[in-house]
Design a protein around this motif. Structure first.
Motif, short mmCIF file in Angstrom:
data_model
loop_
_atom_site.label_atom_id
_atom_site.label_comp_id
_atom_site.label_asym_id
_atom_site.label_seq_id
_atom_site.Cartn_x
_atom_site.Cartn_y
_atom_site.Cartn_z
N SER A 128 -2.87 -0.77 10.79
CA SER A 128 -2.64 -0.30 9.09
C SER A 128 -3.66 0.26 8.54
O SER A 128 -5.34 -0.09 8.88
N THR A 172 -1.77 7.60 4.07
CA THR A 172 -2.80 8.11 4.06
C THR A 172 -3.20 8.68 6.06
O THR A 172 -4.23 8.97 5.89
N SER A 205 2.00 -6.60 6.54
CA SER A 205 2.76 -6.49 5.67
C SER A 205 4.78 -5.87 5.47
O SER A 205 4.98 -6.50 5.17
N GLN A 245 3.29 2.25 1.00
CA GLN A 245 2.08 3.47 1.87
C GLN A 245 2.81 2.97 3.57
O GLN A 245 1.64 4.69 3.93
N HIS A 246 2.83 2.15 3.99
CA HIS A 246 1.88 1.79 5.70
C HIS A 246 3.78 2.65 6.19
O HIS A 246 3.55 2.98 6.67
N ASN A 305 6.08 -11.34 12.20
CA ASN A 305 4.93 -11.84 10.91
C ASN A 305 5.44 -13.09 10.93
O ASN A 305 6.68 -13.66 11.23
C1 LIG Z 1 -3.09 5.33 -2.82
C2 LIG Z 1 -2.63 4.19 -1.34
C3 LIG Z 1 -2.55 4.46 0.02
C4 LIG Z 1 -2.51 3.45 1.14
N1 LIG Z 1 -2.45 4.20 2.64
C5 LIG Z 1 -2.11 3.12 3.25
C6 LIG Z 1 -1.78 3.92 4.27
O1 LIG Z 1 -1.89 4.89 4.55
N2 LIG Z 1 -1.67 3.02 6.02
C7 LIG Z 1 -1.23 1.46 5.18
O2 LIG Z 1 -1.14 0.82 6.40
N3 LIG Z 1 -1.52 1.39 4.08
C8 LIG Z 1 -2.21 1.46 2.98
N4 LIG Z 1 -2.65 1.48 1.87
C9 LIG Z 1 -2.68 -0.05 1.56
C10 LIG Z 1 -1.35 -1.10 2.33
O3 LIG Z 1 -0.36 -0.84 0.02
C11 LIG Z 1 -1.35 -2.32 2.31
O4 LIG Z 1 -3.35 -3.36 1.21
C12 LIG Z 1 -1.87 -2.14 3.74
O5 LIG Z 1 -0.79 -1.47 4.42
C13 LIG Z 1 -2.24 -3.62 4.23
O6 LIG Z 1 -2.75 -3.50 5.45
P1 LIG Z 1 -1.98 -5.22 6.40
O7 LIG Z 1 -0.76 -5.69 6.50
O8 LIG Z 1 -2.47 -4.86 7.55
O9 LIG Z 1 -2.71 -6.07 5.86
P2 LIG Z 1 -1.96 -7.23 4.52
O10 LIG Z 1 -1.27 -7.18 3.52
O11 LIG Z 1 -2.87 -8.40 4.21
O12 LIG Z 1 -0.85 -7.79 5.37
C14 LIG Z 1 -0.52 -9.01 6.29
C15 LIG Z 1 0.20 -9.86 6.93
O13 LIG Z 1 0.34 -10.22 8.27
C16 LIG Z 1 1.36 -11.12 7.95
N5 LIG Z 1 0.83 -12.82 9.13
C17 LIG Z 1 -0.70 -12.85 8.57
N6 LIG Z 1 -0.69 -14.57 9.81
C18 LIG Z 1 -0.58 -13.64 10.80
C19 LIG Z 1 0.26 -14.00 12.35
N7 LIG Z 1 -1.19 -14.87 12.46
N8 LIG Z 1 1.24 -14.10 13.06
C20 LIG Z 1 1.93 -12.79 12.30
N9 LIG Z 1 1.52 -12.13 11.37
C21 LIG Z 1 0.82 -12.52 10.60
C22 LIG Z 1 1.47 -11.79 6.56
O14 LIG Z 1 2.53 -12.47 6.71
C23 LIG Z 1 1.00 -10.19 6.02
O15 LIG Z 1 2.62 -10.11 6.02
C24 LIG Z 1 -2.65 2.55 0.76
C25 LIG Z 1 -2.84 2.05 -0.24
C26 LIG Z 1 -2.79 2.66 -1.29
C27 LIG Z 1 -3.05 2.00 -3.12
#
Ligand SMILES: Cc1cc2nc3c(=O)[nH]c(=O)nc-3n(C[C@H](O)[C@H](O)[C@H](O)COP(=O)(O)OP(=O)(O)OC[C@H]3O[C@@H](n4cnc5c(N)ncnc54)[C@H](O)[C@@H]3O)c2cc1C
Length: 320
Positions: free
Chosen positions: A232, A250, A265, A269-270, A284
């Protein structure tokens, strides 16, 4: 007038998307009661006549070494020459990196309407209407192309190529385009890794993995199944993984056969970069994580407990 299909190569080998574009273009030609012809730029190591199995009657092959390295401007010029020479009405690309670089340039050069990201065959019963993804895959739009020359770029994985019978005639096309304006001086490849953009299987991680030290849970699994790794944006921004692995709105947009997402999550955007995957598996620990809505298979569980079991079970199945 014939349909022309650009057949994209990497180091002299046709990419998987080229077979999809070939079969799609052949079907478009059939719908329009015309012929389908391909264009290949640069030396080819395979037998191009076998493209006849996908419905192509002729391949225009530009053998020059100039095309060994990709340059959108020279590629566009020579494809325009081929298209003009055969009076092509419709030109098909794959909506991959190269297609996205060439198709808009060609559209300007030939004053042709372009629909990028087509997901199905055009409706030619009343005009020429192409269905495409919009709003990062959240909706579809039907777009009518009204120009005499029409360009379509086909989303990867949107059309399944089926092999039939046939042999394509190979015609050498001599390009007058000249030398490229850019020169590739070095290509540094990541050794032993499956390139993400082309990968059939992708194992991807998010912030749920807690830190870069835990990434072996993904890389070990990726090795066992022969997958590329992705992440991500939150992970790439935190420098846990390199930015070229970041997928999404992005980042890189991918369409593998399997997208295996761990601790992500599923923010919109992902999803924008991965929702064209054929099968999505999500792990998850939060049953309410939005990614489960997009998943074909889901495991509600802690990645640190689930992943070692999955790796062990997969190794057993593979006899490793
Ligand atoms: C303009 C804009 C563009 C963006 N472009 C992108 C993009 O291209 N790609 C992108 O990915 N994001 C993008 N984002 C960011 C996006 O909105 C999210 O913030 C991002 O994808 C979150 O990354 P994540 O899911 O890794 O983290 P988090 O949102 O922190 O999610 C972590 C997840 O892990 C789970 N978890 C926690 N511990 C464990 C465990 N031990 N075992 C299993 N599951 C667990 C949680 O329940 C949660 O669902 C963009 C945001 C904006 C505003």
């Amino acid at each position: 007038m014939p349909v022309l299909i650009f057949l994209d190569q990497s180091e002299g080998h046709l990419k998987k998307n080229s077979y999809e574009a070939a079969a799609y273009g052949a079907k478009v030609a059939e719908l329009m009661s015309t012929k389908a012809e391909g264009v290949v730029l640069g030396p080819a190591s395979g037998d191009l006549s076998t493209l006849g199995k996908y419905g192509l009657q002729k391949i225009h092959h530009v053998k020059s070494d100039v095309f060994s390295n990709f340059d959108a401007q020279t590629y566009t010029s020579v494809i325009a020459d081929v298209a003009k020479g055969m009076n092509a009405d419709v030109i098909i690309f794959s909506n991959n990196m190269d297609g996205r670089a060439i198709a808009p340039r060609l559209s300007v050069k030939l004053k042709a309407g372009l629909v990028s990201g087509a997901v199905s065959l055009p409706d030619v019963t009343n005009g020429f209407v192409v269905k495409k993804n919009v709003f990062s895959g959240k909706a579809f739009a039907n777009v009518s192309i009204n120009t005499p020359i029409k360009i379509i770029s086909l989303n990867p994985n949107a059309y399944k190529p089926v092999e039939g019978e046939g042999t394509a005639e190979i015609v050498e096309f001599t390009s007058s385009v000249g030398d490229s304006k850019v020169k590739v001086t070095a290509i540094n490849k990541l050794d032993g890794e499956v390139p993400l953009a082309e990968a059939e299987l992708v194992v991807s991680g998010g912030r749920g993995l807690k830190g870069p030290d835990n990434w072996h849970l993904l890389t070990d699994f990726a090795k066992v199944i022969g997958a590329a790794t992705a992440c991500s944006r939150a992970v790439a921004d935190a420098d846990w993984r390199p930015h070229h692995e970041h997928v999404g709105q992005t980042g890189l947009a991918i369409a593998p056969n399997l997208y295996f997402a761990v601790g992500i999550s599923g923010a919109i955007q992902h999803l924008a970069g991965v929702n064209r995957s054929k099968v999505i598996v999500v792990i998850n620990k939060d049953p309410e994580a939005p990614f489960f809505k997009a998943a074909d298979y889901g495991i509600v569980g802690d990645a640190f407990e689930v992943m070692p079991k999955i790796i062990e079970a997969t190794k057993k199945i593979k006899g490793m």
